[in-house]
Design an enzyme around this catalytic site. Structure first.
Site, PDB file in Angstrom:
ATOM      1  N   ASP A 148     -13.805  10.522  -1.887  1.00 45.19           N
ATOM      2  CA  ASP A 148     -15.162   9.957  -1.948  1.00 45.19           C
ATOM      3  C   ASP A 148     -15.941  10.536  -3.122  1.00 45.19           C
ATOM      4  O   ASP A 148     -16.641   9.811  -3.843  1.00 45.19           O
ATOM      5  CB  ASP A 148     -15.917  10.140  -0.616  1.00 45.19           C
ATOM      6  CG  ASP A 148     -15.579  11.431   0.112  1.00 45.19           C
ATOM      7  OD1 ASP A 148     -14.532  12.018  -0.197  1.00 45.19           O
ATOM      8  OD2 ASP A 148     -16.361  11.857   0.971  1.00 45.19           O
ATOM      9  N   TYR A 177       0.388   2.097   3.926  1.00 47.60           N
ATOM     10  CA  TYR A 177       0.943   0.787   3.599  1.00 47.60           C
ATOM     11  C   TYR A 177       2.377   0.594   4.078  1.00 47.60           C
ATOM     12  O   TYR A 177       3.035  -0.349   3.654  1.00 47.60           O
ATOM     13  CB  TYR A 177       0.872   0.554   2.080  1.00 47.60           C
ATOM     14  CG  TYR A 177      -0.514   0.242   1.559  1.00 47.60           C
ATOM     15  CD1 TYR A 177      -1.651   0.662   2.239  1.00 47.60           C
ATOM     16  CD2 TYR A 177      -0.699  -0.483   0.397  1.00 47.60           C
ATOM     17  CE1 TYR A 177      -2.926   0.392   1.769  1.00 47.60           C
ATOM     18  CE2 TYR A 177      -1.972  -0.759  -0.085  1.00 47.60           C
ATOM     19  CZ  TYR A 177      -3.081  -0.307   0.608  1.00 47.60           C
ATOM     20  OH  TYR A 177      -4.342  -0.593   0.126  1.00 47.60           O
ATOM     21  N   LYS A 222      -7.827  13.356   0.762  1.00 47.45           N
ATOM     22  CA  LYS A 222      -8.842  13.458   1.802  1.00 47.45           C
ATOM     23  C   LYS A 222      -8.353  14.479   2.829  1.00 47.45           C
ATOM     24  O   LYS A 222      -8.358  14.241   4.052  1.00 47.45           O
ATOM     25  CB  LYS A 222      -9.058  12.066   2.442  1.00 47.45           C
ATOM     26  CG  LYS A 222     -10.230  11.967   3.386  1.00 47.45           C
ATOM     27  CD  LYS A 222     -11.575  11.954   2.680  1.00 47.45           C
ATOM     28  CE  LYS A 222     -12.708  12.010   3.692  1.00 47.45           C
ATOM     29  NZ  LYS A 222     -14.034  12.114   3.062  1.00 47.45           N
ATOM     30  N   ASP A 249      -4.863   2.258  -4.641  1.00 49.26           N
ATOM     31  CA  ASP A 249      -5.121   0.818  -4.669  1.00 49.26           C
ATOM     32  C   ASP A 249      -6.596   0.564  -4.961  1.00 49.26           C
ATOM     33  O   ASP A 249      -6.966  -0.213  -5.849  1.00 49.26           O
ATOM     34  CB  ASP A 249      -4.724   0.240  -3.298  1.00 49.26           C
ATOM     35  CG  ASP A 249      -4.654  -1.276  -3.304  1.00 49.26           C
ATOM     36  OD1 ASP A 249      -4.807  -1.875  -4.385  1.00 49.26           O
ATOM     37  OD2 ASP A 249      -4.461  -1.854  -2.217  1.00 49.26           O
ATOM     38  N   ASP A 302      -8.592  -0.514  -8.890  1.00 43.61           N
ATOM     39  CA  ASP A 302      -9.434  -1.699  -9.132  1.00 43.61           C
ATOM     40  C   ASP A 302     -10.804  -1.262  -9.644  1.00 43.61           C
ATOM     41  O   ASP A 302     -11.395  -1.904 -10.512  1.00 43.61           O
ATOM     42  CB  ASP A 302      -9.604  -2.534  -7.856  1.00 43.61           C
ATOM     43  CG  ASP A 302      -8.562  -3.651  -7.774  1.00 43.61           C
ATOM     44  OD1 ASP A 302      -7.468  -3.464  -8.344  1.00 43.61           O
ATOM     45  OD2 ASP A 302      -8.842  -4.694  -7.150  1.00 43.61           O
TER      46      ASP A 302
END
Ligand code: NAI
Length: 342
Positions: free
Chosen positions: A209, A123, A175, A233, A237
């Site tokens: 994942d 970001y 990851k 992020d 959610d």
């Protein structure tokens, strides 16, 4: 002691839900002097600037802000105010709790907190197109930057948060199996820091994942999750959805000197001005603010009042299956608070 804080009512449903929160805090006996300031569309309309200098000055002075959602004007010259605030005050930790409270949820025992790195990773906004032949946009690349400094401070924040809040476990989500350098650095720093907290906070690791799958199958297993910007992020959610939606989820943006507390949701233009928005997320953000300044007892009783009201489900807003408006729901929470102190 009087607390001085900046209040940004914001756009859309913002003014309704922040005023409901101010009313609740006053009923809870919190002695707060609010410095009301503009940002977002309200500020564009008033002074033609989505982030006026007076607002920045106020936050710099109070070091604390409670903020309604902001509409970022579409068009040239307007940057996202939320991103600008994060950058201006170096608000590196985004802290989002998710807890099952509403009756009838698929997962009744979720009680976790996501600590998201808020300033680095994918970001940072360093992106470009690559021209090949005549195609100006034949490829595109985005740079993900993880620094040891940035990883260290967010991971340390997560462990300190766990200790301060009686939480037992921190899960480092990454990851590193694929992104061996950037995610690898994050994980390595996490492992180093975990050893400093051994015996006090348990640490484990999950690939993002696998973490996403486990969150949708056994979310009650998680306690504190710490992760990089993009993963945080998305996962936060996801966890909002597990506990009943955006109307219930608060978020704190914490820096070294300044902290800004807000709802996770946006301005809800479809219901703006109708007086029916759910103010819970901002109310819970205000509880995070009280925790932050050390007023934990008051924060705990406001949270209990909110939870009692949501569990009773007699006077709740439409988004969570009720018929109450913002003001009726706020009255119900204040009523529940009075019962706690009766
Ligand atoms: P949104 O979160 O405003 O709305 C999504 C859906 O959730 C809508 O149906 C809305 O009615 C409902 N909803 C959201 N909060 C609610 C509440 N408290 N009570 C009841 N229902 C609620 O997302 P959307 O529509 O994508 O964004 C609208 C505007 O908000 C955009 O301008 C966006 O840029 C801005 N935004 C601002 C944020 C912030 O300031 N932190 C965060 C997200 C979006």
């Amino acid at each position: 002691m009087t607390l001085h804080a900046t209040l940004i009512p914001g756009d859309g449903i913002g003014p309704d839900i922040t005023e409901a929160t101010v009313r609740l805090l006053a009923a809870a006996g919190a002695d707060i002097t609010w410095d009301r300031q503009l940002a977002g569309m309200a500020a564009v309309n008033a002074v033609n600037d989505p982030m006026p200098a007076a607002t920045i000055e106020s936050i710099r002075r109070t070091k604390l802000a409670l903020k309604g959602p902001l509409e970022t004007p579409v068009g040239e010259g307007f940057r996202s105010v939320n991103v600008a605030l994060r950058k201006t005050f170096d608000l590196y930790a985004n802290v989002r709790p998710a807890k099952s409270v509403l009756p009838g949820l698929r997962f009744p025992d979720v009680d976790l907190v996501i600590v998201r790195e808020n300033t680095e990773g994918l970001y940072i906004g360093v992106e470009n197109y690559v021209k090949i032949g005549n195609d100006e946009r034949a490829a595109a690349q985005s740079l993900a930057v993880i620094t040891r400094f940035g990883a260290d401070r967010i991971l340390r924040y997560a462990f300190e948060f766990a200790l301060a809040n009686g939480r037992k476990r921190v899960t480092i989500v990454h990851k590193a199996n694929i992104l061996k350098f950037s995610q690898g650095l994050f994980l390595d720093v996490g492992r180093e820091i975990a050893t400093e907290y051994a015996g006090r906070v348990t640490c484990d690791e999950k690939i993002v994942d696998a973490c996403a799958m486990e969150l949708t199958m056994r979310p009650e297993r998680f306690d504190v999750i710490v992760t990089t910007n993009l993963f945080g992020d998305i996962l936060s959610d996801l966890t909002s959805g597990l506990v009943g939606g955006l109307g219930l989820t608060p978020g704190a943006n914490i820096g070294k000197d300044v902290a800004i507390f807000e709802a996770v949701h946006g301005t809800a233009p479809d219901i703006a001005g109708k007086g029916i928005a759910n103010p819970t997320a901002v109310m819970l953000a205000a509880c995070q603010m009280l925790d932050h300044v050390g007023d934990k007892t008051r924060a705990a009783s406001i949270r209990t009042a909110i939870e009692d009201t949501l569990r009773a489900k007699k006077s709740v807003t439409g988004d969570v299956g009720g018929t109450a408006n913002t003001s009726q729901y706020t009255d119900a929470v204040i009523g529940a608070l009075k019962k706690i102190h009766a």
